[in-house]
Design an enzyme around this catalytic site. Structure first.
Site, PDB file in Angstrom:
ATOM      1  N   ASP A  89       0.797  -1.139   0.030  1.00 48.24           N
ATOM      2  CA  ASP A  89      -0.116  -0.036  -0.085  1.00 48.24           C
ATOM      3  C   ASP A  89       0.852   1.258   0.037  1.00 48.24           C
ATOM      4  O   ASP A  89       0.096   2.375   0.100  1.00 48.24           O
ATOM      5  CB  ASP A  89      -1.031  -0.117   1.155  1.00 48.24           C
ATOM      6  CG  ASP A  89      -2.065  -0.674   1.014  1.00 48.24           C
ATOM      7  OD1 ASP A  89      -2.540  -1.163  -0.413  1.00 48.24           O
ATOM      8  OD2 ASP A  89      -2.999  -0.956   1.805  1.00 48.24           O
ATOM      9  N   LYS A  92       3.462   1.100  -4.952  1.00 43.49           N
ATOM     10  CA  LYS A  92       4.514   0.526  -5.898  1.00 43.49           C
ATOM     11  C   LYS A  92       3.498   0.328  -7.423  1.00 43.49           C
ATOM     12  O   LYS A  92       4.244   0.866  -8.340  1.00 43.49           O
ATOM     13  CB  LYS A  92       4.777  -1.042  -5.570  1.00 43.49           C
ATOM     14  CG  LYS A  92       5.617  -1.296  -4.320  1.00 43.49           C
ATOM     15  CD  LYS A  92       5.887  -2.542  -4.011  1.00 43.49           C
ATOM     16  CE  LYS A  92       4.768  -3.335  -3.314  1.00 43.49           C
ATOM     17  NZ  LYS A  92       4.282  -3.002  -2.180  1.00 43.49           N
ATOM     18  N   THR A  93       2.198  -0.201  -7.074  1.00 39.45           N
ATOM     19  CA  THR A  93       1.600  -0.322  -8.650  1.00 39.45           C
ATOM     20  C   THR A  93       0.975   1.139  -9.032  1.00 39.45           C
ATOM     21  O   THR A  93       1.298   1.251  -9.997  1.00 39.45           O
ATOM     22  CB  THR A  93       0.198  -1.223  -8.361  1.00 39.45           C
ATOM     23  OG1 THR A  93       0.578  -2.427  -7.784  1.00 39.45           O
ATOM     24  CG2 THR A  93      -0.536  -1.451  -9.312  1.00 39.45           C
ATOM     25  N   HIS A 137       8.719  -9.085  -2.782  1.00 41.00           N
ATOM     26  CA  HIS A 137      10.195  -9.379  -2.319  1.00 41.00           C
ATOM     27  C   HIS A 137      10.375 -10.923  -2.620  1.00 41.00           C
ATOM     28  O   HIS A 137      11.600 -11.495  -2.946  1.00 41.00           O
ATOM     29  CB  HIS A 137      10.327  -9.145  -0.998  1.00 41.00           C
ATOM     30  CG  HIS A 137       9.942  -7.705  -0.619  1.00 41.00           C
ATOM     31  ND1 HIS A 137       9.576  -7.817   0.907  1.00 41.00           N
ATOM     32  CD2 HIS A 137       9.950  -6.886  -1.271  1.00 41.00           C
ATOM     33  CE1 HIS A 137       8.988  -6.312   0.686  1.00 41.00           C
ATOM     34  NE2 HIS A 137       9.464  -5.874  -0.499  1.00 41.00           N
TER      35      HIS A 137
HETATM   36  P1  GDP Z   1       1.115  -0.975  -3.489  1.00 41.05           P
HETATM   37  O1  GDP Z   1       0.603  -2.051  -2.536  1.00 41.05           O
HETATM   38  O2  GDP Z   1       2.424  -0.833  -3.061  1.00 41.05           O
HETATM   39  O3  GDP Z   1       0.998  -1.528  -4.910  1.00 41.05           O
HETATM   40  O4  GDP Z   1       0.203   0.177  -3.462  1.00 41.05           O
HETATM   41  P2  GDP Z   1      -0.720   0.808  -4.450  1.00 41.05           P
HETATM   42  O5  GDP Z   1      -0.399   1.297  -5.542  1.00 41.05           O
HETATM   43  O6  GDP Z   1      -1.872  -0.175  -4.634  1.00 41.05           O
HETATM   44  O7  GDP Z   1      -1.470   1.805  -3.657  1.00 41.05           O
HETATM   45  C1  GDP Z   1      -2.114   1.737  -2.406  1.00 41.05           C
HETATM   46  C2  GDP Z   1      -3.028   2.874  -2.107  1.00 41.05           C
HETATM   47  O8  GDP Z   1      -2.336   4.344  -1.906  1.00 41.05           O
HETATM   48  C3  GDP Z   1      -4.240   3.130  -3.175  1.00 41.05           C
HETATM   49  O9  GDP Z   1      -5.482   3.457  -2.488  1.00 41.05           O
HETATM   50  C4  GDP Z   1      -3.414   4.434  -3.778  1.00 41.05           C
HETATM   51  O10 GDP Z   1      -4.493   5.180  -4.745  1.00 41.05           O
HETATM   52  C5  GDP Z   1      -2.842   5.019  -2.931  1.00 41.05           C
HETATM   53  N1  GDP Z   1      -1.730   5.764  -3.658  1.00 41.05           N
HETATM   54  C6  GDP Z   1      -0.729   5.583  -4.201  1.00 41.05           C
HETATM   55  N2  GDP Z   1       0.120   6.536  -4.399  1.00 41.05           N
HETATM   56  C7  GDP Z   1      -0.209   7.777  -3.725  1.00 41.05           C
HETATM   57  C8  GDP Z   1      -0.136   8.936  -3.672  1.00 41.05           C
HETATM   58  O11 GDP Z   1       1.043   9.298  -4.340  1.00 41.05           O
HETATM   59  N3  GDP Z   1      -0.619   9.729  -2.998  1.00 41.05           N
HETATM   60  C9  GDP Z   1      -1.821   9.305  -2.303  1.00 41.05           C
HETATM   61  N4  GDP Z   1      -2.391  10.389  -1.682  1.00 41.05           N
HETATM   62  N5  GDP Z   1      -2.248   8.235  -2.671  1.00 41.05           N
HETATM   63  C10 GDP Z   1      -1.522   7.192  -3.134  1.00 41.05           C
HETATM   64 MG    MG Z   2       0.609  -3.365  -5.957  1.00 38.29          MG
END
Ligand code: GDP
Ligand code: MG
Length: 370
Positions: A89, A92-93, A137
């Site tokens: 969260d 990354k995606t 990972h």
């Molecule tokens: P991952 O699990 O690392 O792949 O994370 P995701 O890309 O799925 O993002 C997790 C949550 O964080 C989602 O609800 C995104 O919309 C939010 N998010 C990701 N990047 C940002 C950002 O730069 N700013 C804000 N405010 N929210 C973000």
């Molecule tokens: Mg992801």
């Protein structure tokens, strides 16, 4: 210089000469200890024994592959291969999506870009960057445990509002173990409670020292959501890539690694392969892990059929005898008989390994426990 005797090779691998002779026999080559074998055979042997030749030249280190180096004059610049890691969260995606969306030079942006586990972007300056869309990972360490160090640069994503979390620290440790340079992307800087400075400070505790703190690790504040800081991130990737002087010989039989693979209804076994050196062409005969095949078709990350794929290019390969595993090596061989021989041998080795399954490293043990 292109050949080595079985005994010399055994010495370099710290294996018994007789074991090499036995392995060669199974691969269909009958030789004695003092007979020379060619480079390709030596490479296959080294691979079968799961070794990495101690590399002497820079070219070897750069390629990070098993087997012999290409002559320096054959090397040409290649795109960096980048993996994004970080806590769940932290974005990354979102970051991958943002990078692809703003930088893919394509008439069909927003169109149907199929998921193949890896993709390439072209920067505004025309440079190519390959991103691996690895799910975490485990995949990274699993690939490494299988001898596939495919990543040149790791981007560590840390959410500025959440800070360092357990998987962030895991990612740092994996990256260090792999000896891969890291760029820290401090994400979610658009949030009111974002505290990027605190992230930098906490990183110190894990010996990740960013430039502002007097260290050498590059960091950049971004917002994947608002698409801010992406150009700066790309510049840092390119800078890091330049420092690494990444090269490969595009004019040889291809070698690559499986990024992911599956059985596809209608298309049969399909593997996404990252070409490491050489150029993979439609019609090429290959061994891929314990499978073999002939390239029937190749599809790039934009869903287009391509006839060939050079170093650092990810492609979907059709025409496999079965489904290989992530990290498995693809090696183009001279003919089908040879491919079947090598594949059969690998299959046997794989069976042996499974029956005596033991963790190959501490890192591997950890991911097995998770
Ligand atoms: P991952 O699990 O690392 O792949 O994370 P995701 O890309 O799925 O993002 C997790 C949550 O964080 C989602 O609800 C995104 O919309 C939010 N998010 C990701 N990047 C940002 C950002 O730069 N700013 C804000 N405010 N929210 C973000
Ligand atoms: Mg992801």
């Amino acid at each position: 210089p292109e050949s080595i005797t079985v005994q010399e090779l055994a010495n370099r691998m710290a294996e018994k000469g007789a074991d090499l002779v036995k392995a060669l026999f199974k691969m269909g080559t009958a030789v004695t200890l003092n007979q020379p074998i060619d480079q390709d055979t030596a490479e296959l042997l080294v691979e079968e024994f799961g070794h990495r030749i101690q590399r002497v030249s820079d070219a070897d280190v750069e390629i990070g592959m098993q087997g012999e180096a290409d002559a320096p004059e054959t090397l040409q610049p290649r795109a960096p291969v980048v993996t994004i890691m970080g806590h769940v969260d932290h974005g990354k995606t979102s970051l991958l999506d943002a990078l692809r969306g703003t930088n893919v030079v394509s008439g069909e942006s927003g169109g149907i870009t199929q998921h193949i586990g890896a993709y390439q972007i072209k920067t505004k300056g025309g440079d190519l960057i390959t991103f691996l869309d690895t799910p975490g990972h485990e995949a990274f360490s699993e690939m490494r445990a299988r001898g596939a160090n495919v990543t040149d640069i790791v981007i560590l994503v840390v959410a500025a509002d959440d800070g360092l979390m357990p998987q962030t620290i895991e990612a740092i440790n994996h990256t260090k173990a792999a000896g891969v340079p890291m760029i820290v992307a401090i994400n979610k800087c658009d949030k009111p409670d974002a505290n990027p400075q605190k992230v930098r400070e906490r990183l110190l505790e894990h010996e990740v020292i960013v430039e502002d703190m007097g260290g050498e690790t590059q960091d950049v504040e971004v917002s994947a959501l608002k698409r801010q800081g992406l150009d700066a991130l790309i510049d840092k990737i390119l800078l890091q890539s330049e420092l690494l002087e990444l090269t490969a010989n595009p004019d040889r039989a291809a070698e690559g690694n499986v990024i992911e693979a599956q059985l596809d209804k209608g298309r049969g076994a399909v593997a996404t392969v990252l070409v490491r050196r050489g150029t993979l062409k439609v019609g090429d005969t290959f061994v891929i892990g314990a499978e073999s095949g002939k390239v029937r078709a190749m599809i790039n990350d934009k869903g287009q059929q391509v006839k060939q794929a050079g170093p650092s290019t990810p492609v979907e390969v059709l025409g496999l005898s079965g489904v290989p595993m992530a990290g498995d090596q693809l090696t183009v061989v001279e003919n089908e008989a040879r491919a079947r021989e090598v594949a059969a041998y690998r299959q046997e080795q794989a069976t042996k390994k499974r029956t005596t399954a033991a963790p190959t490293s501490f890192e591997h043990m950890f991911s097995a426990l998770n």
